[in-house]
Design a protein around this motif. Structure first.
Motif, mmCIF file in Angstrom:
data_model
loop_
_atom_site.group_PDB
_atom_site.id
_atom_site.type_symbol
_atom_site.label_atom_id
_atom_site.label_comp_id
_atom_site.label_asym_id
_atom_site.label_seq_id
_atom_site.Cartn_x
_atom_site.Cartn_y
_atom_site.Cartn_z
ATOM 1 N N TYR A 87 -4.021 3.002 4.696
ATOM 2 C CA TYR A 87 -4.551 3.476 3.303
ATOM 3 C C TYR A 87 -4.185 4.686 2.675
ATOM 4 C CZ TYR A 87 -7.184 6.250 6.641
ATOM 5 O OH TYR A 87 -7.435 7.020 7.674
ATOM 6 N N CYS A 88 -4.460 4.987 1.789
ATOM 7 C CA CYS A 88 -3.954 6.262 0.999
ATOM 8 C C CYS A 88 -4.985 7.399 1.067
ATOM 9 C CB CYS A 88 -3.545 5.893 -0.597
ATOM 10 S SG CYS A 88 -2.631 4.670 -1.081
ATOM 11 N N THR A 139 0.868 -1.229 0.044
ATOM 12 C CA THR A 139 0.052 0.201 -0.207
ATOM 13 C C THR A 139 0.796 1.325 0.109
ATOM 14 O OG1 THR A 139 -1.624 -1.075 1.277
ATOM 15 C CG2 THR A 139 -1.867 1.123 1.040
ATOM 16 N N LYS A 140 2.081 0.974 0.975
ATOM 17 C CA LYS A 140 2.866 2.695 0.706
ATOM 18 C C LYS A 140 3.446 2.851 -0.535
ATOM 19 C CE LYS A 140 4.662 2.120 5.479
ATOM 20 N NZ LYS A 140 5.631 1.540 6.457
ATOM 21 N N GLU A 152 -0.048 9.949 -3.558
ATOM 22 C CA GLU A 152 -0.892 10.317 -2.294
ATOM 23 C C GLU A 152 -0.187 9.916 -1.288
ATOM 24 O OE1 GLU A 152 -4.586 7.914 -2.821
ATOM 25 O OE2 GLU A 152 -5.372 9.261 -4.153
ATOM 26 N N GLU A 153 -0.632 10.259 -0.151
ATOM 27 C CA GLU A 153 -0.003 9.845 1.069
ATOM 28 C C GLU A 153 -0.327 8.641 1.767
ATOM 29 O OE1 GLU A 153 -0.035 12.862 4.254
ATOM 30 O OE2 GLU A 153 1.075 14.499 2.931
ATOM 31 N N TYR A 154 0.362 8.119 2.553
ATOM 32 C CA TYR A 154 0.035 6.764 3.402
ATOM 33 C C TYR A 154 -0.456 6.905 4.713
ATOM 34 C CZ TYR A 154 0.465 2.389 5.636
ATOM 35 O OH TYR A 154 0.223 1.259 6.419
ATOM 36 N N SER A 183 2.071 1.808 -3.443
ATOM 37 C CA SER A 183 1.316 2.313 -4.483
ATOM 38 C C SER A 183 0.625 3.706 -4.082
ATOM 39 C CB SER A 183 -0.120 1.409 -4.484
ATOM 40 O OG SER A 183 -0.700 1.309 -3.181
ATOM 41 N N CYS A 184 0.836 3.896 -2.904
ATOM 42 C CA CYS A 184 0.260 5.319 -2.637
ATOM 43 C C CYS A 184 1.438 6.336 -3.375
ATOM 44 C CB CYS A 184 0.269 5.815 -1.125
ATOM 45 S SG CYS A 184 -0.745 5.011 -0.343
#
Length: 67
Positions: A62-63, A41-42, A50-52, A44-45
């Motif tokens: 989540y983002c 997830t980190k 986007e921020e994690y 992909s953010c």
């Protein structure tokens, strides 16, 4: 009495080794699954800009849009 065919014994040993490795792999993924999910997830953010945001437990991150 001498055995003429030992191939069955070797096959059983290989199956037991593969089963043991499979059980270890499954238990590791189960134990570390949340941490693995967070690291993906980190990444992909970062890719989508986007921020994690860290979750309450492992695997719940989540983002969110950058402010």
């Amino acid at each position: 009495m001498m055995r003429l065919n030992n191939k069955g014994q070797a096959l059983v040993e290989y199956v037991l080794i593969i089963a043991l490795i499979s059980v270890l792999a499954i238990s590791l993924v189960t134990f570390l699954g949340g941490y693995l999910k967070d690291s993906i997830t980190k990444s992909s953010c970062a890719l989508v800009g986007e921020e994690y945001q860290k979750g309450a437990k492992a695997g719940e991150g989540y983002c969110v849009e950058k402010k």
